[in-house]
Write a protein that holds these residues in place. Structure first.
Motif, mmCIF file in Angstrom:
data_model
loop_
_atom_site.group_PDB
_atom_site.id
_atom_site.type_symbol
_atom_site.label_atom_id
_atom_site.label_comp_id
_atom_site.label_asym_id
_atom_site.label_seq_id
_atom_site.Cartn_x
_atom_site.Cartn_y
_atom_site.Cartn_z
ATOM 1 N N ARG A 165 16.006 44.381 73.503
ATOM 2 C CA ARG A 165 17.261 44.091 72.827
ATOM 3 C C ARG A 165 18.424 44.210 73.801
ATOM 4 O O ARG A 165 18.538 45.199 74.516
ATOM 5 N N GLY A 166 19.280 43.201 73.809
ATOM 6 C CA GLY A 166 20.511 43.286 74.572
ATOM 7 C C GLY A 166 21.601 43.945 73.743
ATOM 8 O O GLY A 166 21.485 44.069 72.527
ATOM 9 N N ARG A 167 22.674 44.335 74.402
ATOM 10 C CA ARG A 167 23.760 45.008 73.692
ATOM 11 C C ARG A 167 24.387 44.122 72.615
ATOM 12 O O ARG A 167 24.790 44.601 71.562
ATOM 13 N N GLY A 168 24.468 42.840 72.889
ATOM 14 C CA GLY A 168 25.144 41.957 71.951
ATOM 15 C C GLY A 168 24.251 41.371 70.890
ATOM 16 O O GLY A 168 24.705 40.545 70.097
ATOM 17 N N MET A 169 22.980 41.772 70.841
ATOM 18 C CA MET A 169 22.027 41.138 69.939
ATOM 19 C C MET A 169 22.462 41.261 68.475
ATOM 20 O O MET A 169 22.598 40.270 67.758
ATOM 21 N N ALA A 170 22.685 42.505 68.012
ATOM 22 C CA ALA A 170 23.056 42.727 66.615
ATOM 23 C C ALA A 170 24.446 42.164 66.328
ATOM 24 O O ALA A 170 24.682 41.590 65.256
ATOM 25 N N GLY A 171 25.367 42.308 67.284
ATOM 26 C CA GLY A 171 26.720 41.830 67.060
ATOM 27 C C GLY A 171 26.797 40.331 66.913
ATOM 28 O O GLY A 171 27.509 39.809 66.040
ATOM 29 N N LEU A 172 26.059 39.577 67.741
ATOM 30 C CA LEU A 172 26.070 38.124 67.674
ATOM 31 C C LEU A 172 25.460 37.642 66.370
ATOM 32 O O LEU A 172 25.989 36.737 65.709
ATOM 33 N N PHE A 173 24.350 38.265 65.971
ATOM 34 C CA PHE A 173 23.707 37.879 64.713
ATOM 35 C C PHE A 173 24.632 38.175 63.538
ATOM 36 O O PHE A 173 24.797 37.353 62.628
ATOM 37 N N GLY A 174 25.243 39.361 63.543
ATOM 38 C CA GLY A 174 26.150 39.726 62.459
ATOM 39 C C GLY A 174 27.347 38.800 62.368
ATOM 40 O O GLY A 174 27.799 38.446 61.268
ATOM 41 N N ALA A 175 27.881 38.378 63.514
ATOM 42 C CA ALA A 175 29.022 37.458 63.515
ATOM 43 C C ALA A 175 28.629 36.113 62.911
ATOM 44 O O ALA A 175 29.377 35.524 62.120
ATOM 45 N N GLY A 176 27.452 35.619 63.275
ATOM 46 C CA GLY A 176 26.983 34.350 62.719
ATOM 47 C C GLY A 176 26.773 34.435 61.222
ATOM 48 O O GLY A 176 27.172 33.536 60.467
ATOM 49 N N LEU A 177 26.145 35.531 60.767
ATOM 50 C CA LEU A 177 25.907 35.711 59.334
ATOM 51 C C LEU A 177 27.226 35.809 58.573
ATOM 52 O O LEU A 177 27.380 35.229 57.488
ATOM 53 N N ALA A 178 28.206 36.528 59.133
ATOM 54 C CA ALA A 178 29.507 36.664 58.482
ATOM 55 C C ALA A 178 30.197 35.306 58.344
ATOM 56 O O ALA A 178 30.806 35.006 57.310
ATOM 57 N N CYS A 179 30.099 34.469 59.371
ATOM 58 C CA CYS A 179 30.695 33.136 59.304
ATOM 59 C C CYS A 179 30.038 32.287 58.219
ATOM 60 O O CYS A 179 30.715 31.544 57.498
ATOM 61 N N VAL A 180 28.715 32.399 58.105
ATOM 62 C CA VAL A 180 27.997 31.640 57.075
ATOM 63 C C VAL A 180 28.462 32.055 55.683
ATOM 64 O O VAL A 180 28.787 31.215 54.833
ATOM 65 N N LEU A 181 28.508 33.360 55.423
ATOM 66 C CA LEU A 181 28.912 33.849 54.097
ATOM 67 C C LEU A 181 30.376 33.491 53.813
ATOM 68 O O LEU A 181 30.718 33.108 52.681
ATOM 69 N N LEU A 182 31.234 33.615 54.829
ATOM 70 C CA LEU A 182 32.632 33.235 54.654
ATOM 71 C C LEU A 182 32.753 31.747 54.365
ATOM 72 O O LEU A 182 33.530 31.321 53.486
ATOM 73 N N GLY A 183 31.993 30.935 55.097
ATOM 74 C CA GLY A 183 32.053 29.495 54.892
ATOM 75 C C GLY A 183 31.618 29.090 53.493
ATOM 76 O O GLY A 183 32.230 28.212 52.871
ATOM 77 N N LEU A 184 30.563 29.726 52.966
ATOM 78 C CA LEU A 184 30.103 29.409 51.610
ATOM 79 C C LEU A 184 31.167 29.764 50.574
ATOM 80 O O LEU A 184 31.450 28.973 49.663
ATOM 81 N N ALA A 185 31.753 30.956 50.709
ATOM 82 C CA ALA A 185 32.771 31.383 49.753
ATOM 83 C C ALA A 185 34.030 30.533 49.879
ATOM 84 O O ALA A 185 34.599 30.080 48.874
ATOM 85 N N LEU A 186 34.471 30.295 51.118
ATOM 86 C CA LEU A 186 35.683 29.519 51.343
ATOM 87 C C LEU A 186 35.515 28.071 50.900
ATOM 88 O O LEU A 186 36.471 27.424 50.444
ATOM 89 N N ILE A 189 36.827 26.886 47.506
ATOM 90 C CA ILE A 189 38.254 26.685 47.252
ATOM 91 C C ILE A 189 38.913 25.785 48.303
ATOM 92 O O ILE A 189 39.872 25.079 48.004
ATOM 93 N N GLN A 190 38.411 25.821 49.529
ATOM 94 C CA GLN A 190 38.930 24.984 50.614
ATOM 95 C C GLN A 190 37.732 24.352 51.337
ATOM 96 O O GLN A 190 37.275 24.863 52.361
ATOM 97 N N PRO A 191 37.208 23.236 50.814
ATOM 98 C CA PRO A 191 35.965 22.664 51.358
ATOM 99 C C PRO A 191 35.992 22.398 52.860
ATOM 100 O O PRO A 191 35.017 22.667 53.561
ATOM 101 N N MET A 192 37.117 21.869 53.382
ATOM 102 C CA MET A 192 37.153 21.530 54.798
ATOM 103 C C MET A 192 37.008 22.781 55.665
ATOM 104 O O MET A 192 36.200 22.827 56.596
ATOM 105 N N TRP A 193 37.788 23.833 55.365
ATOM 106 C CA TRP A 193 37.707 25.054 56.145
ATOM 107 C C TRP A 193 36.392 25.785 55.895
ATOM 108 O O TRP A 193 35.870 26.450 56.794
#
Length: 356
Positions: A165-186, A189-193
């Motif tokens: 495991r590299g230092r950024g392994m969990a952080g990179l995965f978590g950032a990607g997952l957060a973007c996915v969940l944010l994109g679904l919720a957003l 109400i704002q389809p383009m964003w």
């Protein structure tokens, strides 16, 4: 008990491919006029819903069998009629059971991969609820595709423990997952964003897979192990392409760009994963041997060039290229199923290693 669920799933896949060919412009017969409109539901919930639920039920408690049962019943409603609130309700029930299964598994064996799988199952359920509320399956597609991607990522996350495991392994995965969940919720109400946040999530997760997934190492081996790795790496490239396409301006829910975005993800990424994982999952679920053959590279070699042709037709305004590419996409999947059937038959006939 397992075979009927898989049969319903494969029938949904076959009908879904036929319906997709009609939708893309081929003048094929329509045994059921509702099938072309049900193409997306058949391919995602009708085909993959029962298979994913079955994969978990075979290792879970008895109550977890309700998940593949409800999903298979939902698939049958699609095969025999058209998508209705009843279909959505059955798939919602399956998603709830599947989510409870992962919740129970995470309680007994805390692990990030199980939590990701549970989030994916919950997203599938949210998609069914959106279908029930709005009365149209199209609005649920982003949630369903996220369910498929997170299901695959959860399984790959588990395998990622086999490499340092590299230092950024969990952080990179978590950032990607957060973007996915944010994109679904957003996106509600704002389809383009919402699309752009979702696309950024796919790009980040594709980068995570390219950096940390074990396929980078196993591709140097031979036989089945190398074949699976080739499928994985090709799929990761398509996940990144799908993320980039989400940033292009254009229609959100219909038209050529929509076709390119959705199928880069569902055919390029998801079916690449299916081509690789099926040779491992089918024997485990059906409890039969499945000998590997180099012939499995043949449908893979059709799938990716034909998808490139389809996307060129979408983005370049060439309808004929899009139609031919779509036809070859479906043929590649059907050829793969035929090879699986042949391998399963050969596996049953082969003598057991312990027969002596």
């Amino acid at each position: 008990m397992r075979f009927p669920f898989m049969l319903v799933a494969v029938l949904s896949l076959g009908v879904g491919i036929w319906a997709g060919w009609i939708r893309i412009g081929w003048a094929f017969p329509r045994p059921n006029p509702a099938w072309p409109g049900a193409h997306g539901v058949l391919m995602i919930s009708g085909f993959l819903g029962p298979l994913i639920a079955l994969e978990r039920a075979v290792v879970g408690p008895r109550w977890s069998w309700a998940a593949p049962l409800l999903a298979a019943l939902g698939s049958l409603t699609l095969l025999l009629g058209r998508p209705t609130a009843g279909s959505a309700f059955l798939f919602l029930g399956s998603a709830i059971v599947l989510t409870l299964f992962f919740g129970d598994a995470a309680r007994r064996h805390p692990d990030p991969s199980i939590r990701v799988l549970g989030i994916g199952a919950a997203l599938w359920g949210i998609g069914q609820a959106i279908w029930l509320v709005r009365g149209t399956p199209a609005s649920a597609v982003p949630w369903w595709t996220a369910f498929l991607v997170l299901t695959i990522l959860g399984e790959r996350l588990e395998l990622a423990r086999l490499i340092p495991r590299g230092r950024g392994m969990a952080g990179l995965f978590g950032a990607g997952l957060a973007c996915v969940l944010l994109g679904l919720a957003l996106g509600e109400i704002q389809p383009m964003w919402g699309r752009r946040a979702l696309g950024l999530g796919w790009l980040v997760l594709a980068a995570w897979l390219a950096r940390y997934d074990i396929a980078r190492r196993t591709v140097r081996q031979r036989g089945l192990v190398r074949y699976v790795a080739v499928c994985m790496l090709a799929g990761y490239a398509w996940l990144g392409i799908s993320g980039a396409l989400e940033w292009l301006p254009g229609e959100a829910t219909a038209g050529p760009l929509y076709d390119a975005r959705v199928h880069a993800l569902l055919i390029g990424f998801v079916f690449s994963m299916i081509f690789g994982h099926a040779l491992i999952i089918f024997p485990a679920v059906l409890r039969v041997r499945l000998p590997f053959s180099i012939a499995f590279y043949f449908p893979l070699a059709i799938l990716h060039p034909s998808l490139l042709l389809r996307l060129a037709g979408d983005l370049g305004g060439w309808p004929d290229a899009r139609r031919i590419g779509g036809l070859l996409n479906g043929l590649a999947i059907l050829i793969f199923l035929l090879l699986i059937a042949r391998a399963l038959r050969a596996g049953r006939r082969a003598p057991s290693p312990n027969s002596a």
